[in-house]
Design a protein around this motif. Structure first.
Motif, PDB file in Angstrom:
ATOM      1  N   GLU A  50       0.818  -1.207   0.000  1.00  0.00           N
ATOM      2  CA  GLU A  50       0.000   0.000   0.000  1.00  0.00           C
ATOM      3  C   GLU A  50       0.862   1.271   0.000  1.00  0.00           C
ATOM      4  O   GLU A  50       0.363   2.366  -0.292  1.00  0.00           O
ATOM      5  N   ASP A  51       2.162   1.141   0.315  1.00  0.00           N
ATOM      6  CA  ASP A  51       3.062   2.294   0.300  1.00  0.00           C
ATOM      7  C   ASP A  51       3.686   2.530  -1.078  1.00  0.00           C
ATOM      8  O   ASP A  51       4.429   3.487  -1.267  1.00  0.00           O
ATOM      9  N   ILE A  52       3.397   1.646  -2.049  1.00  0.00           N
ATOM     10  CA  ILE A  52       4.044   1.713  -3.369  1.00  0.00           C
ATOM     11  C   ILE A  52       3.067   2.337  -4.354  1.00  0.00           C
ATOM     12  O   ILE A  52       1.908   1.915  -4.456  1.00  0.00           O
ATOM     13  N   GLN A  53       3.528   3.331  -5.079  1.00  0.00           N
ATOM     14  CA  GLN A  53       2.690   4.077  -6.027  1.00  0.00           C
ATOM     15  C   GLN A  53       3.214   3.873  -7.445  1.00  0.00           C
ATOM     16  O   GLN A  53       4.405   4.064  -7.707  1.00  0.00           O
ATOM     17  N   TYR A  54       2.323   3.486  -8.351  1.00  0.00           N
ATOM     18  CA  TYR A  54       2.674   3.348  -9.771  1.00  0.00           C
ATOM     19  C   TYR A  54       1.367   3.322 -10.559  1.00  0.00           C
ATOM     20  O   TYR A  54       0.273   3.206  -9.983  1.00  0.00           O
ATOM     21  N   ASP A  55       1.453   3.453 -11.848  1.00  0.00           N
ATOM     22  CA  ASP A  55       0.281   3.496 -12.730  1.00  0.00           C
ATOM     23  C   ASP A  55      -0.180   2.060 -12.986  1.00  0.00           C
ATOM     24  O   ASP A  55       0.411   1.321 -13.779  1.00  0.00           O
ATOM     25  N   THR A  56      -1.255   1.676 -12.280  1.00  0.00           N
ATOM     26  CA  THR A  56      -1.726   0.288 -12.377  1.00  0.00           C
ATOM     27  C   THR A  56      -2.356  -0.027 -13.719  1.00  0.00           C
ATOM     28  O   THR A  56      -2.593  -1.201 -14.023  1.00  0.00           O
ATOM     29  N   SER A  57      -2.625   1.028 -14.540  1.00  0.00           N
ATOM     30  CA  SER A  57      -3.165   0.744 -15.879  1.00  0.00           C
ATOM     31  C   SER A  57      -2.064   0.249 -16.808  1.00  0.00           C
ATOM     32  O   SER A  57      -2.352  -0.280 -17.883  1.00  0.00           O
ATOM     33  N   LYS A  58      -0.795   0.449 -16.424  1.00  0.00           N
ATOM     34  CA  LYS A  58       0.307   0.059 -17.285  1.00  0.00           C
ATOM     35  C   LYS A  58       1.025  -1.204 -16.828  1.00  0.00           C
ATOM     36  O   LYS A  58       1.862  -1.727 -17.557  1.00  0.00           O
ATOM     37  N   GLY A  59       0.730  -1.685 -15.614  1.00  0.00           N
ATOM     38  CA  GLY A  59       1.394  -2.888 -15.145  1.00  0.00           C
ATOM     39  C   GLY A  59       0.944  -3.233 -13.737  1.00  0.00           C
ATOM     40  O   GLY A  59       0.200  -2.480 -13.084  1.00  0.00           O
ATOM     41  N   THR A  60       1.374  -4.406 -13.240  1.00  0.00           N
ATOM     42  CA  THR A  60       1.011  -4.859 -11.894  1.00  0.00           C
ATOM     43  C   THR A  60       2.276  -5.279 -11.150  1.00  0.00           C
ATOM     44  O   THR A  60       3.266  -5.721 -11.763  1.00  0.00           O
ATOM     45  N   LEU A  61       2.213  -5.144  -9.801  1.00  0.00           N
ATOM     46  CA  LEU A  61       3.339  -5.495  -8.947  1.00  0.00           C
ATOM     47  C   LEU A  61       2.912  -6.643  -8.039  1.00  0.00           C
ATOM     48  O   LEU A  61       1.830  -6.608  -7.431  1.00  0.00           O
ATOM     49  N   SER A  62       3.747  -7.660  -7.952  1.00  0.00           N
ATOM     50  CA  SER A  62       3.427  -8.820  -7.109  1.00  0.00           C
ATOM     51  C   SER A  62       3.615  -8.475  -5.629  1.00  0.00           C
ATOM     52  O   SER A  62       4.000  -7.368  -5.261  1.00  0.00           O
ATOM     53  N   ALA A  63       3.363  -9.459  -4.783  1.00  0.00           N
ATOM     54  CA  ALA A  63       3.562  -9.288  -3.340  1.00  0.00           C
ATOM     55  C   ALA A  63       5.039  -9.038  -3.034  1.00  0.00           C
ATOM     56  O   ALA A  63       5.939  -9.482  -3.762  1.00  0.00           O
ATOM     57  N   LEU A  64       5.301  -8.290  -1.953  1.00  0.00           N
ATOM     58  CA  LEU A  64       6.670  -8.019  -1.524  1.00  0.00           C
ATOM     59  C   LEU A  64       7.306  -9.248  -0.891  1.00  0.00           C
ATOM     60  O   LEU A  64       6.657  -9.996  -0.154  1.00  0.00           O
ATOM     61  N   THR A  65       8.593  -9.436  -1.164  1.00  0.00           N
ATOM     62  CA  THR A  65       9.365 -10.531  -0.562  1.00  0.00           C
ATOM     63  C   THR A  65      10.583  -9.923   0.113  1.00  0.00           C
ATOM     64  O   THR A  65      11.349  -9.176  -0.515  1.00  0.00           O
ATOM     65  N   ALA A  66      10.770 -10.231   1.420  1.00  0.00           N
ATOM     66  CA  ALA A  66      11.937  -9.731   2.143  1.00  0.00           C
ATOM     67  C   ALA A  66      13.185 -10.422   1.638  1.00  0.00           C
ATOM     68  O   ALA A  66      13.204 -11.637   1.424  1.00  0.00           O
TER      69      ALA A  66
END
Length: 844
Positions: A129-145
Motif C-alpha cells: 500500500e506504500d508503493i505508487q505506480y500506474d496500475t493501468s500500465k502494469g502490476t506489482l506482485s507481493a513483496l518478498t523480504a
C-alpha cells in the motif's frame, strides 16, 4: 534514546548550593543538540533543569552533556574543578530512506522486471500500500523480504499488454514506514524512469487507385505504427492470378513505411480484391512480434477491353432499300459515335446512332446505299480505339459486320462521269507522320484529271506542302487516282473535307464532262500534342503530417500520366487519380519531406511520353513557377540548461529552456521533474522572439540526490506553422545536497588554576580541559613566564585524553599581579586529525 520530535529533560544536581552556574558552563560539544533555558528546581540552589532538543536528521550513538565546574562556586567561595558529564545517550532523528531500482529499464511483451526496495536501515510498516505506480500500465506482485535485517524487499513487476509508454516510475510513499526507533519516513522515493512497449506492431495498407483498368498500376503503401524489421514480400497475401506486386521499397529511413507497385493482369475482371499483411513475421524495435493480419480496402480490376458485334438486317441491298445496322457491345461503353464507324462512304451513308435500351450496350443506325452503285464486297466496321468502358478501358482493334452486297445501278445510259473521294487515315495524327492519302475513284475511265481539280479549301493540308505534288498516281484502268499530302502541325479539326473543282476538264471516253462535284466524308486531323495548361496546389503552407492536393489540367484527355510526371522538390507524390467527370484533369497527393525548415516547392510537369487518345506524344518539361507551396516540417526542439549542477542548502538555480524556433503552448505543465526533490517557479520569457524561457529551481530541504534532471515533454509545444514537438528534451544531470552540515570543529581548551593568589610556600594545580579527546599535548605546548615560576610534569586525568593537570610552583622573591598560563593549540589534534588553532589561556 531520542528520536525525531522528542525532547529530554536534563537535570543538573550539585552536591551543595552553588552560585554562578549558567548555560555558559554547559558544554554541548558532544551533545548534537540544543539546550533550552536553565530553570531552578526548588529554592536551595542545588538543582536545575533544561530541555534538550536533538538536531534533526542526526544519527549518533555517543552523546553526552558536560558541565565545566570552574565557573561554579559554593557558598564558601570554593570554585569547582574539572567537569561533570551526563551518561551516554543516543540520538536517531533521521527518517528512513529508500532506494528503488528496477532490473530492466526497457520492458517488452512477455518480459518482467524485479523491483528492489533498499532501505538505509531496518524498517517496519512497509507494504504494497506504500508503493505508487500506474496500475493501468502494469502490476506489482507481493513483496518478498531479502535477508533478515528488514532493509531490503523485492517484487516482480509485470507490464500490461498493449501498452506503449516512455515515462514510468515506481515510487514509495515513506509516510507509513518506520525505522527501529519509530521515526516515520517523509516524502517519497522513486525508481529511475523505465519504458514499456508491449504493443505489437500494426500496419495500415492503402492502395492509390481503388478501380484499376487496363494499362494502370497502383501504389500500395504499407504504413506501420512504428519502425519494424522482418517485413518482406512473403508477408503479403493477395490473389496472384489477378495481379502481381513489385519489390518493396522503403520510404524514408525510419523503417515505418514501404511501397510496392501493383499491376493487374490483363483481361481480368474482378470486383472484390484486397492486399493483406500477415503480421506474425514482423518485429518492432523492442522485439514485439505482430499478430493477426491487416488488409487494404477493397479494390476492383477491369482490364478487359470493350468488344462489339456488328450485324446488318439485309445483306443484299438494291435501289430504294435500306438496312438496319446493330452495334452490340459486351458491356456498357462511352465515347461511341459515328466517327468510330468505318465504311465506304462512296457506296452508302449511315444515319444517326440511336441507343437501344438504357444500358449503353446496344445502338442502331440506318444504312442507305448510294444510287448507281454495284459492289459485291462491303462491310461496316467499328474502330474500337475511341470507345471506353466504365472503367476507362479503351477498346483495341475493330469489330466488323458480315459482308453485304449493293446493286443500285439503273439501266445503263451514257452519263457524265462521277467520282467518290476517300481520305485515309482517319484521324490523321503525328503518330502517322501527318500523312494524308486522298483516293478519287471514278465510275469510268476519265481523262484530263490533274492536281488542279482537287479542292482543299475545307481541309488543313494544302498550305503545308505535299509528297509528290503535281503528280497523281493513276490506276491502269484510268478510274482511280491517289495522292499523299502532309497535314498541318498543331491542328485539331474533325470537319475536314476534300472535293473536286473545274469539272469541265474531266471527261469520259465519249467526251462527257463531269457535272457533279463529289465531297469526301468528314475526316479528322489531330496533330496537337497533349500539354499541361495549369498546375496548382490546394494549400499555400504545409506543416509536419500535412499533405496537399496537386491538380494538373491538360489541353486534352491524357491517359498515361504517372506519379513520375509530377516533378516537385522537397517531397513525394502518391495517390494519383484522374477526374471522373473531366478526363483532362489529374490529381495527386503531395507529401513533404520530413524535418524540413522554411523552404518552398513549385510544380514542373514532365511531358516525355505523354500520349493523347489518338497517339500524339509530347516531350520536354513544363514548369509552373507561380504554383508554389511553403514547407516547414521541422518540429520544435529544446535545450534545457541549469545554471548550477551542484545545489546545496539555501541555493537556487536558473533553468533555461531554449527552443530551436519560436513556439507556443509552452507552460509548466510540459515540464517534468521530481517534485519531491524541488520546485520550479513560474516561467519567464527571455526576449520577445518566443524561443527562450527561464524559471527558478529551488531544491527541497533535507534532500541528498545525485541523479536529477528537468525534462520538457514536447508534445504540447507547437511552432508557428503548427508543428507539434515529439519526445522530450532534458537538462544534464545535477546533484542536490541540502542536508544540514555536521560541523567538525578543531579542539579547544579551558585552562584553570586552583589558587589565584600564591604566597611563599604555596603551589597551585593547573588543569587543562579540552573540548574533546586530543593527542600530541605536552609541556612544549604550554606557555608561561618561566622567570616567575615552574610547571611540573603533565598528568592525564581519566582515560579519555581530554583532561591533564600539572603543579605550578612560583619562584621565590617574586611579586607579580598579572600572570597567565596558555596553551598553544597548533600542536594538538583531535581524533579526526583536526589541529587546534590559536591559544587557550587561564584566568589571571
Amino acid at each position: 534514546r531520542l528520536t525525531a520530535g522528542e525532547t529530554a529533560t536534563v537535570t543538573f544536581t550539585f552536591s551543595e548550593r552553588v552560585t554562578g552556574f549558567t548555560k555558559d558552563d554547559i558544554d554541548l560539544t558532544l551533545a548534537n543538540g540544543t539546550l533550552g533555558d536553565l530553570v531552578p528546581v526548588g529554592t536551595d540552589g542545588k538543582v536545575w533543569t533544561a530541555t534538550y532538543t536533538p538536531r534533526p536528521n542526526t544519527e549518533s550513538a555517543t552523546n553526552t552533556i558536560r558541565v565545566n565546574l570552574a565557573g561554579v562556586q559554593d557558598a564558601q567561595g570554593n570554585a569547582g574543578t574539572g567537569t561533570a558529564s551526563s551518561g551516554n545517550f543516543s540520538i536517531d532523528t533521521k527518517p528512513p530512506e529508500v532506494t528503488v531500482t528496477i532490473s530492466d529499464e526497457r520492458l517488452t511483451a512477455g518480459e518482467t522486471a524485479t523491483i528492489t526496495f533498499t532501505f538505509r536501515e531496518s524498517v517496519t510498516g512497509f507494504g504494497t500500500e506504500d508503493i505508487q505506480y500506474d496500475t493501468s500500465k502494469g502490476t506489482l506482485s507481493a513483496l518478498t523480504a531479502v535477508g533478515t535485517d528488514g532493509k531490503v524487499w523485492s517484487a516482480t513487476y509485470t507490464p500490461s499488454s498493449g501498452i506503449e509508454s516512455a515515462a514510468n516510475t515506481i515510487r514509495v510513499n515513506l509516510a507509513g514506514v518506520l525505522d527501529a526507533q519509530g521515526n516515520a519516513g517523509t516524502g517519497s522515493a522513486s525508481s529511475g524512469n523505465f519504458s514499456i512497449d508491449t504493443r505489437p506492431p500494426g500496419v495500415t495498407v492503402t492502395i492509390s487507385d481503388s478501380s484499376l483498368a487496363a494499362g494502370e498500376t497502383a501504389t500500395v503503401t504499407f504504413t506501420f505504427r512504428e519502425s519494424v524489421t522482418g517485413f518482406a514480400a512473403e508477408d503479403i497475401q493477395y490473389d496472384t492470378s489477378k495481379g502481381t506486386l513489385g519489390a518493396l521499397t522503403a520510404v524514408g529511413t525510419d523503417g515505418k513505411v514501404w511501397t510496392a507497385t501493383y499491376t493487374p493482369r490483363p483481361d481480368t475482371e474482378s470486383a472484390d480484391n484486397t492486399i493483406r499483411v500477415n503480421l506474425a513475421g514482423v518485429l518492432d524495435a523492442q522485439g514485439n512480434a505482430g499478430t493477426g493480419s491487416a488488409s487494404s480496402g477493397n479494390f476492383s480490376i477491369d482490364t478487359k477491353p470493350p468488344e462489339v458485334t456488328v450485324t446488318i438486317s439485309d445483306e443484299r441491298l438494291t435501289a430504294g432499300e435500306t438496312a438496319t445496322v446493330t452495334f452490340t457491345f459486351n458491356e456498357r461503353v462511352t465515347g461511341f459515335g459515328t466517327e468510330d464507324i468505318q465504311y465506304d462512304t462512296s457506296k452508302g451513308t449511315l444515319g444517326a446512332l440511336t441507343a437501344v435500351g438504357t444500358d449503353g450496350k446496344v445502338w442502331t443506325a440506318t444504312y442507305t446505299p448510294r444510287s448507281d452503285i454495284e459492289s459485291a464486297d462491303n462491310t461496316i466496321r467499328v474502330n474500337l480505339a475511341g470507345v471506353l468502358d466504365t472503367q476507362g478501358n479503351i477498346g483495341a482493334g475493330s469489330g466488323s459486320s458480315g459482308n453485304f452486297s449493293i446493286d443500285t445501278r439503273p439501266t445503263v445510259v451514257d452519263r457524265p462521269p462521277s467520282a467518290t473521294i476517300a481520305v485515309t487515315p482517319n484521324p490523321v495524327t503525328t503518330s502517322n507522320d501527318r500523312l494524308v492519302t486522298v483516293t478519287i475513284t471514278f465510275d469510268e475511265a476519265v481523262t484530263g484529271f490533274t492536281v488542279d481539280n482537287i479542292d482543299f479549301s475545307n481541309a488543313n493540308v494544302t498550305p503545308y506542302g505535299s509528297n509528290g505534288i503535281g503528280t497523281l498516281n493513276r490506276s491502269a484502268d484510268g478510274r482511280t487516282y491517289t495522292i499523299t499530302y502532309t497535314a498541318g502541325p498543331d491542328v485539331e479539326d474533325a470537319t475536314n473535307t476534300i472535293s473536286l473543282r473545274n469539272l469541265s476538264t474531266i471527261r469520259d471516253a465519249t467526251g462527257n464532262a463531269a457535272t457533279v462535284s463529289p465531297t469526301s466524308s468528314n475526316f479528322a486531323i489531330d496533330t496537337k500534342e497533349p500539354v499541361p495548361i495549369s498546375a496548382t496546389f490546394d494549400k499555400t503552407h504545409l506543416a509536419a503530417g500535412e499533405t496537399a492536393t496537386v491538380t494538373v489540367t491538360f489541353n486534352e484527355i491524357v491517359n498515361n500520366v504517372t506519379e513520375d510526371t509530377f516533378q516537385i522538390p522537397n517531397g513525394s507524390v502518391s495517390n494519383l487519380r484522374q477526374d471522373t467527370t473531366d478526363g483532362r484533369i489529374w490529381r495527386a497527393t503531395f507529401t513533404p519531406t520530413a524535418n524540413l525548415q522554411s523552404t518552398s516547392s513549385s510544380i514542373s510537369i514532365i511531358q516525355d511520353g505523354l500520349r493523347d487518345s489518338v497517339g500524339n506524344v509530347s516531350n520536354g518539361s513544363q514548369p509552373f513557377r507561380d504554383s508554389t507551396i511553403v514547407i516547414d516540417t521541422k518540429r520544435p526542439e529544446v535545450t534545457v540548461a541549469i545554471s548550477d549542477n551542484r545545489l546545496s542548502a539555501g541555493e537556487t538555480a536558473t533553468v533555461t529552456f531554449t527552443f530551436s524556433e519560436r513556439v507556443t503552448g509552452f507552460d509548466t505543465a510540459d515540464i517534468q521533474y521530481d517534485t519531491s526533490k524541488g520546485t520550479l517557479g513560474a516561467l519567464t520569457a527571455v526576449g520577445t522572439d518566443g524561443r527562450v524561457w527561464s524559471a527558478t529551481y529551488t531544491p527541497s530541504s533535507g534532500i541528498e540526490s545525485a541523479t536529477n534532471t528537468i525534462r520538457v515533454n514536447l508534445s504540447g509545444v507547437q511552432d508557428a506553422q503548427g508543428n507539434a514537438g515529439v519526445g522530450t528534451g532534458s537538462s544534464g544531470n545535477f546533484s542536490i545536497d541540502t542536508r544540514p552540515t555536521v560541523v567538525d570543529r578543531p579542539p579547544e581548551v579551558t585552562v584553570t588554576i586552583s589558587d589565584e593568589r600564591l604566597t611563599v610556600g604555596e603551589t597551585a594545580t593547573v588543569t587543562f580541559t579540552f573540548s574533546e579527546s586530543v593527542t600530541g599535548f605536552d609541556l612544549n605546548d604550554v606557555q608561561y613566564d618561566t622567570s616567575k615560576g615552574t610547571l611540573g610534569a603533565l598528568t592525564a586525568v581519566g582515560t579519555d585524553g581530554r583532561v591533564w593537570t600539572a603543579t605550578y610552583t612560583p619562584s621565590s622573591g617574586i611579586e607579580s599581579a598579572t600572570n597567565t598560563i596558555r596553551v598553544n593549540l597548533a600542536g594538538v589534534q583531535d581524533a579526526q586529525g583536526n589541529a587546534g588553532t590559536g591559544t587557550g589561556s587561564s584566568g589571571n
